[in-house]
Design a protein around this motif. Sequence first.
Motif, PDB file in Angstrom:
ATOM      1  N   VAL A   1      10.516   5.294   4.884  1.00  0.00           N
ATOM      2  CA  VAL A   1      11.277   4.483   6.029  1.00  0.00           C
ATOM      3  C   VAL A   1      12.316   3.482   5.587  1.00  0.00           C
ATOM      4  CG1 VAL A   1      10.859   2.221   7.462  1.00  0.00           C
ATOM      5  CG2 VAL A   1       9.432   4.333   7.565  1.00  0.00           C
ATOM      6  N   LEU A   2      12.302   3.117   4.208  1.00  0.00           N
ATOM      7  CA  LEU A   2      13.421   2.363   3.543  1.00  0.00           C
ATOM      8  C   LEU A   2      14.265   2.933   2.707  1.00  0.00           C
ATOM      9  CD1 LEU A   2      11.073  -0.816   2.925  1.00  0.00           C
ATOM     10  CD2 LEU A   2      12.559  -0.224   4.807  1.00  0.00           C
TER      11      LEU A   2
ATOM     12  N   GLU B   1      20.015  -5.197   0.143  1.00  0.00           N
ATOM     13  CA  GLU B   1      19.726  -5.657   1.306  1.00  0.00           C
ATOM     14  C   GLU B   1      18.287  -5.811   1.727  1.00  0.00           C
ATOM     15  OE1 GLU B   1      21.707  -2.507   3.829  1.00  0.00           O
ATOM     16  OE2 GLU B   1      23.408  -2.519   2.662  1.00  0.00           O
ATOM     17  N   LEU B   2      17.561  -5.431   0.749  1.00  0.00           N
ATOM     18  CA  LEU B   2      15.977  -5.675   1.131  1.00  0.00           C
ATOM     19  C   LEU B   2      15.417  -6.972   0.889  1.00  0.00           C
ATOM     20  CD1 LEU B   2      14.864  -2.215  -0.230  1.00  0.00           C
ATOM     21  CD2 LEU B   2      15.121  -3.128   2.183  1.00  0.00           C
TER      22      LEU B   2
ATOM     23  N   GLY C   1      13.947  -4.123  11.047  1.00  0.00           N
ATOM     24  CA  GLY C   1      14.761  -2.987  12.073  1.00  0.00           C
ATOM     25  C   GLY C   1      14.369  -1.792  11.536  1.00  0.00           C
ATOM     26  N   ALA C   2      14.292  -1.465  10.010  1.00  0.00           N
ATOM     27  CA  ALA C   2      14.031  -0.065   9.438  1.00  0.00           C
ATOM     28  C   ALA C   2      12.368   0.578  10.230  1.00  0.00           C
ATOM     29  CB  ALA C   2      14.190  -0.206   8.338  1.00  0.00           C
ATOM     30  N   ILE C   3      11.800  -0.295   9.828  1.00  0.00           N
ATOM     31  CA  ILE C   3      10.224  -0.072  10.257  1.00  0.00           C
ATOM     32  C   ILE C   3      10.115   0.321  12.006  1.00  0.00           C
ATOM     33  CG2 ILE C   3       7.861  -0.789  10.624  1.00  0.00           C
ATOM     34  CD1 ILE C   3       8.378  -2.590   8.144  1.00  0.00           C
TER      35      ILE C   3
ATOM     36  N   LEU D   1       7.168   2.795  13.715  1.00  0.00           N
ATOM     37  CA  LEU D   1       5.880   2.262  12.972  1.00  0.00           C
ATOM     38  C   LEU D   1       5.403   1.069  13.266  1.00  0.00           C
ATOM     39  CD1 LEU D   1       5.758   4.307   9.530  1.00  0.00           C
ATOM     40  CD2 LEU D   1       3.971   2.643   9.808  1.00  0.00           C
ATOM     41  N   CYS D   2       4.123   0.754  13.155  1.00  0.00           N
ATOM     42  CA  CYS D   2       3.679  -0.818  13.392  1.00  0.00           C
ATOM     43  C   CYS D   2       3.590  -1.446  12.219  1.00  0.00           C
ATOM     44  CB  CYS D   2       2.162  -0.778  14.115  1.00  0.00           C
ATOM     45  SG  CYS D   2       0.789  -0.116  13.362  1.00  0.00           S
ATOM     46  N   GLN D   3       3.522  -2.679  12.253  1.00  0.00           N
ATOM     47  CA  GLN D   3       3.414  -3.444  11.114  1.00  0.00           C
ATOM     48  C   GLN D   3       2.355  -3.045  10.313  1.00  0.00           C
ATOM     49  OE1 GLN D   3       6.167  -5.156   9.550  1.00  0.00           O
ATOM     50  NE2 GLN D   3       7.443  -4.633  11.323  1.00  0.00           N
ATOM     51  N   ALA D   4       1.119  -3.094  11.170  1.00  0.00           N
ATOM     52  CA  ALA D   4      -0.146  -2.968  10.254  1.00  0.00           C
ATOM     53  C   ALA D   4      -0.142  -1.653   9.539  1.00  0.00           C
ATOM     54  CB  ALA D   4      -1.281  -3.080  11.323  1.00  0.00           C
ATOM     55  N   GLY D   5       0.135  -0.537  10.331  1.00  0.00           N
ATOM     56  CA  GLY D   5       0.514   0.898   9.813  1.00  0.00           C
ATOM     57  C   GLY D   5       1.450   0.795   8.535  1.00  0.00           C
ATOM     58  N   PHE D   6       2.255   0.331   8.510  1.00  0.00           N
ATOM     59  CA  PHE D   6       3.132   0.138   7.573  1.00  0.00           C
ATOM     60  C   PHE D   6       2.646  -0.689   6.273  1.00  0.00           C
ATOM     61  CE2 PHE D   6       6.806  -1.607   4.646  1.00  0.00           C
ATOM     62  CZ  PHE D   6       7.510  -0.720   4.553  1.00  0.00           C
ATOM     63  N   ALA D   7       1.926  -1.725   6.362  1.00  0.00           N
ATOM     64  CA  ALA D   7       1.248  -2.345   5.362  1.00  0.00           C
ATOM     65  C   ALA D   7       0.349  -1.313   4.806  1.00  0.00           C
ATOM     66  CB  ALA D   7       0.593  -3.896   6.128  1.00  0.00           C
ATOM     67  N   GLU D   8      -0.446  -0.779   5.730  1.00  0.00           N
ATOM     68  CA  GLU D   8      -1.498  -0.043   4.972  1.00  0.00           C
ATOM     69  C   GLU D   8      -0.815   1.450   4.062  1.00  0.00           C
ATOM     70  OE1 GLU D   8      -4.501   3.587   6.690  1.00  0.00           O
ATOM     71  OE2 GLU D   8      -4.412   1.571   7.939  1.00  0.00           O
ATOM     72  N   GLU D   9       0.221   1.788   4.567  1.00  0.00           N
ATOM     73  CA  GLU D   9       0.943   2.696   3.736  1.00  0.00           C
ATOM     74  C   GLU D   9       1.684   2.310   2.312  1.00  0.00           C
ATOM     75  OE1 GLU D   9       3.757   4.940   5.964  1.00  0.00           O
ATOM     76  OE2 GLU D   9       2.336   5.500   7.549  1.00  0.00           O
ATOM     77  N   ILE D  10       1.986   0.925   2.392  1.00  0.00           N
ATOM     78  CA  ILE D  10       2.361   0.481   0.936  1.00  0.00           C
ATOM     79  C   ILE D  10       1.055  -0.301   0.286  1.00  0.00           C
ATOM     80  CG2 ILE D  10       4.637   0.261   1.591  1.00  0.00           C
ATOM     81  CD1 ILE D  10       4.262  -3.144   2.024  1.00  0.00           C
ATOM     82  N   GLY D  11      -0.009  -0.269   0.796  1.00  0.00           N
ATOM     83  CA  GLY D  11      -1.202  -0.905   0.183  1.00  0.00           C
ATOM     84  C   GLY D  11      -1.607  -2.294   0.098  1.00  0.00           C
ATOM     85  N   LEU D  12      -1.281  -2.988   1.370  1.00  0.00           N
ATOM     86  CA  LEU D  12      -1.265  -4.309   1.390  1.00  0.00           C
ATOM     87  C   LEU D  12      -2.368  -4.288   3.069  1.00  0.00           C
ATOM     88  CD1 LEU D  12       1.885  -5.911   0.918  1.00  0.00           C
ATOM     89  CD2 LEU D  12      -0.006  -5.807  -0.517  1.00  0.00           C
TER      90      LEU D  12
END
Length: 80
Positions: free
Chosen positions: A60-61, A68-69, A14-16, A21-32
């Motif tokens: 984002v979080l 809650e996470l 929900g927050a993403i 942001l797309c899931q792939a972009g978020f993953a990249e931003e957190i280093g995964l």
Amino acid sequence: MTPRYYLRKTRIVGAIDASHLCQAGFAEEIGLSRSHWSQVLNRHRAATPRIRRALLGHPVLQGIPEDELWDVVLDHAQAA
């Protein structure tokens, strides 16, 4: 007993999504990689301390309480 941390998918997605942001972009931003992030998000893998720190530090979080996470699950198998 070793605690394992499993993400609360609905809260995080929900927050993403709200940040557009797309899931792939978020993953990249957190280093995964996208696939590793998918495994963690879908609770096939527990979130490591590094992943939890990356999530807590991501804008984002920000402001979402830790309880809650993710859910903390004690691994009783390792207690013996």
